[in-house]
Design an enzyme around this catalytic site. Structure first.
Site, PDB file in Angstrom:
ATOM      1  N   HIS A  39      60.784  89.523  29.758  1.00 38.79           N
ATOM      2  CA  HIS A  39      61.509  89.513  28.487  1.00 38.79           C
ATOM      3  C   HIS A  39      63.012  89.564  28.778  1.00 38.79           C
ATOM      4  O   HIS A  39      63.460  90.364  29.601  1.00 38.79           O
ATOM      5  CB  HIS A  39      61.070  90.721  27.652  1.00 38.79           C
ATOM      6  CG  HIS A  39      62.024  91.078  26.577  1.00 38.79           C
ATOM      7  ND1 HIS A  39      62.463  90.155  25.652  1.00 38.79           N
ATOM      8  CD2 HIS A  39      62.661  92.253  26.284  1.00 38.79           C
ATOM      9  CE1 HIS A  39      63.307  90.744  24.837  1.00 38.79           C
ATOM     10  NE2 HIS A  39      63.457  92.001  25.197  1.00 38.79           N
ATOM     11  N   CYS A  76      59.358  93.721  21.694  1.00 36.95           N
ATOM     12  CA  CYS A  76      59.692  92.691  22.688  1.00 36.95           C
ATOM     13  C   CYS A  76      58.506  92.346  23.590  1.00 36.95           C
ATOM     14  O   CYS A  76      58.580  91.408  24.389  1.00 36.95           O
ATOM     15  CB  CYS A  76      60.882  93.128  23.516  1.00 36.95           C
ATOM     16  SG  CYS A  76      62.307  93.530  22.492  1.00 36.95           S
ATOM     17  N   ASN A 124      69.204  88.910  23.354  1.00 31.48           N
ATOM     18  CA  ASN A 124      67.846  89.456  23.312  1.00 31.48           C
ATOM     19  C   ASN A 124      67.206  89.014  21.995  1.00 31.48           C
ATOM     20  O   ASN A 124      67.584  89.481  20.926  1.00 31.48           O
ATOM     21  CB  ASN A 124      67.927  90.988  23.411  1.00 31.48           C
ATOM     22  CG  ASN A 124      66.566  91.656  23.349  1.00 31.48           C
ATOM     23  OD1 ASN A 124      65.585  91.056  22.900  1.00 31.48           O
ATOM     24  ND2 ASN A 124      66.501  92.908  23.765  1.00 31.48           N
TER      25      ASN A 124
HETATM   26  C1  LIG Z   1      73.186  99.042  25.982  1.00 26.39           C
HETATM   27  C2  LIG Z   1      73.706  98.990  27.411  1.00 26.39           C
HETATM   28  C3  LIG Z   1      74.181  97.572  27.741  1.00 26.39           C
HETATM   29  C4  LIG Z   1      74.904  99.913  27.534  1.00 26.39           C
HETATM   30  O1  LIG Z   1      75.375  99.898  28.872  1.00 26.39           O
HETATM   31  P1  LIG Z   1      75.600 101.257  29.651  1.00 26.39           P
HETATM   32  O2  LIG Z   1      76.167 100.921  30.975  1.00 26.39           O
HETATM   33  O3  LIG Z   1      74.330 102.051  29.624  1.00 26.39           O
HETATM   34  O4  LIG Z   1      76.686 101.911  28.764  1.00 26.39           O
HETATM   35  P2  LIG Z   1      76.732 103.392  28.218  1.00 26.39           P
HETATM   36  O5  LIG Z   1      75.875 103.501  27.002  1.00 26.39           O
HETATM   37  O6  LIG Z   1      76.505 104.335  29.342  1.00 26.39           O
HETATM   38  O7  LIG Z   1      78.225 103.431  27.796  1.00 26.39           O
HETATM   39  C5  LIG Z   1      79.300 103.302  28.755  1.00 26.39           C
HETATM   40  C6  LIG Z   1      80.597 103.242  27.988  1.00 26.39           C
HETATM   41  O8  LIG Z   1      80.717 101.953  27.357  1.00 26.39           O
HETATM   42  C7  LIG Z   1      80.956 102.125  25.966  1.00 26.39           C
HETATM   43  N1  LIG Z   1      80.358 101.018  25.230  1.00 26.39           N
HETATM   44  C8  LIG Z   1      79.129 100.945  24.674  1.00 26.39           C
HETATM   45  N2  LIG Z   1      78.962  99.755  24.100  1.00 26.39           N
HETATM   46  C9  LIG Z   1      80.094  99.064  24.306  1.00 26.39           C
HETATM   47  C10 LIG Z   1      80.533  97.770  23.956  1.00 26.39           C
HETATM   48  N3  LIG Z   1      79.760  96.917  23.256  1.00 26.39           N
HETATM   49  N4  LIG Z   1      81.750  97.374  24.343  1.00 26.39           N
HETATM   50  C11 LIG Z   1      82.553  98.200  25.031  1.00 26.39           C
HETATM   51  N5  LIG Z   1      82.215  99.439  25.383  1.00 26.39           N
HETATM   52  C12 LIG Z   1      80.996  99.860  25.037  1.00 26.39           C
HETATM   53  C13 LIG Z   1      80.325 103.454  25.634  1.00 26.39           C
HETATM   54  O9  LIG Z   1      80.882 103.997  24.466  1.00 26.39           O
HETATM   55  C14 LIG Z   1      80.667 104.264  26.868  1.00 26.39           C
HETATM   56  O10 LIG Z   1      82.004 104.678  26.775  1.00 26.39           O
HETATM   57  P3  LIG Z   1      82.428 106.150  27.299  1.00 26.39           P
HETATM   58  O11 LIG Z   1      82.136 106.137  28.768  1.00 26.39           O
HETATM   59  O12 LIG Z   1      83.869 106.198  26.950  1.00 26.39           O
HETATM   60  O13 LIG Z   1      81.561 107.100  26.549  1.00 26.39           O
HETATM   61  C15 LIG Z   1      72.635  99.451  28.447  1.00 26.39           C
HETATM   62  O14 LIG Z   1      72.369 100.827  28.261  1.00 26.39           O
HETATM   63  C16 LIG Z   1      71.372  98.700  28.335  1.00 26.39           C
HETATM   64  O15 LIG Z   1      71.309  97.565  28.712  1.00 26.39           O
HETATM   65  N6  LIG Z   1      70.302  99.362  27.873  1.00 26.39           N
HETATM   66  C17 LIG Z   1      69.037  98.711  27.610  1.00 26.39           C
HETATM   67  C18 LIG Z   1      69.066  98.201  26.210  1.00 26.39           C
HETATM   68  C19 LIG Z   1      68.018  97.168  25.949  1.00 26.39           C
HETATM   69  O16 LIG Z   1      67.906  96.216  26.679  1.00 26.39           O
HETATM   70  N7  LIG Z   1      67.268  97.361  24.869  1.00 26.39           N
HETATM   71  C20 LIG Z   1      66.261  96.470  24.466  1.00 26.39           C
HETATM   72  C21 LIG Z   1      65.056  96.632  25.322  1.00 26.39           C
HETATM   73  S1  LIG Z   1      63.845  95.519  24.856  1.00 26.39           S
END
Ligand SMILES: CC(C)(COP(=O)(O)OP(=O)(O)OC[C@H]1O[C@@H](n2cnc3c(N)ncnc32)[C@H](O)[C@@H]1OP(=O)(O)O)[C@@H](O)C(=O)NCCC(=O)NCCS
Length: 335
Positions: free
Chosen positions: A260, A122, A290
């Site tokens: 980004h 990215c 993204n």
């Molecule tokens: C991926 C992302 C949105 C997940 O959000 P988060 O708040 O960290 O969520 P978590 O991974 O802590 O999960 C929280 C809960 O939501 C659930 N969950 C994950 N994806 C889900 C989805 N698509 N829909 C519903 N629930 C979801 C998880 O299973 C977890 O459930 P639990 O509490 O029962 O275990 C976040 O971590 C993020 O934005 N990370 C950066 C990723 C990114 O931008 N990558 C590219 C960089 S260039």
């Protein structure tokens, strides 16, 4: 006609055209709900994404590049057969080789050009601008096509709800040319890499480990979302400050902050940490998701099309992601 030495000393890099392309097919959050256990509300609240564009089965990253270049030619009437270098930033090339850049060269019959893909995930588009800028400043090249293009849908695991909601497809192109009037558009650059965190966000290929870390070998994008998020809001925020310092500008001097478009929460946190306001910030996350190397040109083009991006404005572009790596550019927009 200037001799090469004079050219090298006096040349500078100017952005002379932009074009973008996204595939027709739209994948909404409502459709995502049918693919995995998720909801529109969860996706919007955690990421800000409402929909993304998805390439057709027979449409690959090179095709998206052609779309972006055709769009640039239509809008600016530029000639590209005399381009002398082509750089495509992508993590989802049609093939490892020939490069997407080689396919661009062949498609447009650009007869005297070097061509290479770069892979900085990215951070790729900002990294490609940095490279093009260096090639133009050195006098080695005079007219360079810079593209950021992805068909991430082809490397996304649509059974993994933690990643598949994020990614979309798209392409953006800049034409960058040596400028003889001494006015360059690129004011400052900055890069930083944290390779020891590479296992937190990867697309596997030949090896089943990154350093000491065993990884999945399915060829899909895999990430530890929470850790990537933490890295982004701390290390990336710090990198942006470093770039600002290098440029000699403050957040008040910058008209547009274009990080980004990883997701809206990361963008909001970066604004809070760096002092940029949401009103100063352009993103392409809501409509496109993204799109990795394509997200920054897509965001700039949205700003151009809505009339808020104007010639003479200062922009800070900042890419970050897989690697984990960062690349940023401060430039003066001239279109
Ligand atoms: C991926 C992302 C949105 C997940 O959000 P988060 O708040 O960290 O969520 P978590 O991974 O802590 O999960 C929280 C809960 O939501 C659930 N969950 C994950 N994806 C889900 C989805 N698509 N829909 C519903 N629930 C979801 C998880 O299973 C977890 O459930 P639990 O509490 O029962 O275990 C976040 O971590 C993020 O934005 N990370 C950066 C990723 C990114 O931008 N990558 C590219 C960089 S260039």
């Amino acid at each position: 006609m200037m001799d090469k030495k004079t050219f090298a000393v006096h040349s500078n890099a100017a952005i002379t055209a932009i074009g973008t392309y996204v595939p027709e097919r739209i994948l909404t959050n409502a459709e995502m709900e049918k693919l995995v256990d998720t909801s529109d509300e969860w996706i919007v609240q955690r990421t800000g994404i409402k929909e993304r564009h998805i390439a057709a089965d027979n449409q690959f990253t090179s095709d998206l590049c052609f779309g972006a270049i055709d769009n640039m030619i239509d809008r600016y009437g530029v000639h590209i057969t005399d381009v002398d270098y082509i750089i495509v930033a992508t993590s989802s090339p049609d093939a490892v080789f020939p490069s997407v850049a080689s396919q661009v060269q062949a498609h447009y019959g650009i007869v005297n050009a070097g061509a290479a893909d770069i892979q900085a995930a990215c951070a790729g588009f900002a990294a490609a601008i940095q490279l093009a800028n260096g090639l133009l400043l050195s006098g080695a090249h005079r007219k360079i096509l810079v593209l950021g293009a992805e068909t991430l849908s082809k490397i996304t695991d649509y059974s993994d709800r933690t990643t598949c909601i994020l990614f979309g497809d798209g392409a953006g192109a800049f034409l960058m040319e040596a400028s003889y009037n001494g006015q360059g558009d690129v004011a400052a650059v900055y890069t930083k890499t944290d390779g020891e965190r590479g296992h937190l966000l990867y697309r596997s290929s030949l090896a089943s480990a990154i350093g000491e870390h065993a990884i999945q070998t399915n060829g899909y994008i895999v990430q530890n979302g929470r850790e990537v998020y933490r890295w982004a809001i701390s290390h990336v925020a710090e990198g942006i400050q470093q770039l600002l310092e290098r440029s000699g500008y403050t957040t008040n001097d910058i008209d547009w902050f274009i990080p980004h478009s990883a997701n809206m929460r990361i963008i909001e946190s970066l604004c809070e940490k760096t002092g940029f306001t949401p009103q100063q910030t352009l993103s392409s996350i809501t409509q496109y998701g993204n799109t990795s190397a394509a997200s920054i040109p897509l965001a700039i083009d949205e700003g151009l099309k809505s009339g808020i991006v104007k010639p003479g404005q200062l922009m800070l572009l900042y890419g970050f992601g897989g690697g984990l790596t960062q690349a940023g550019v401060v430039l003066r927009w001239s279109l």
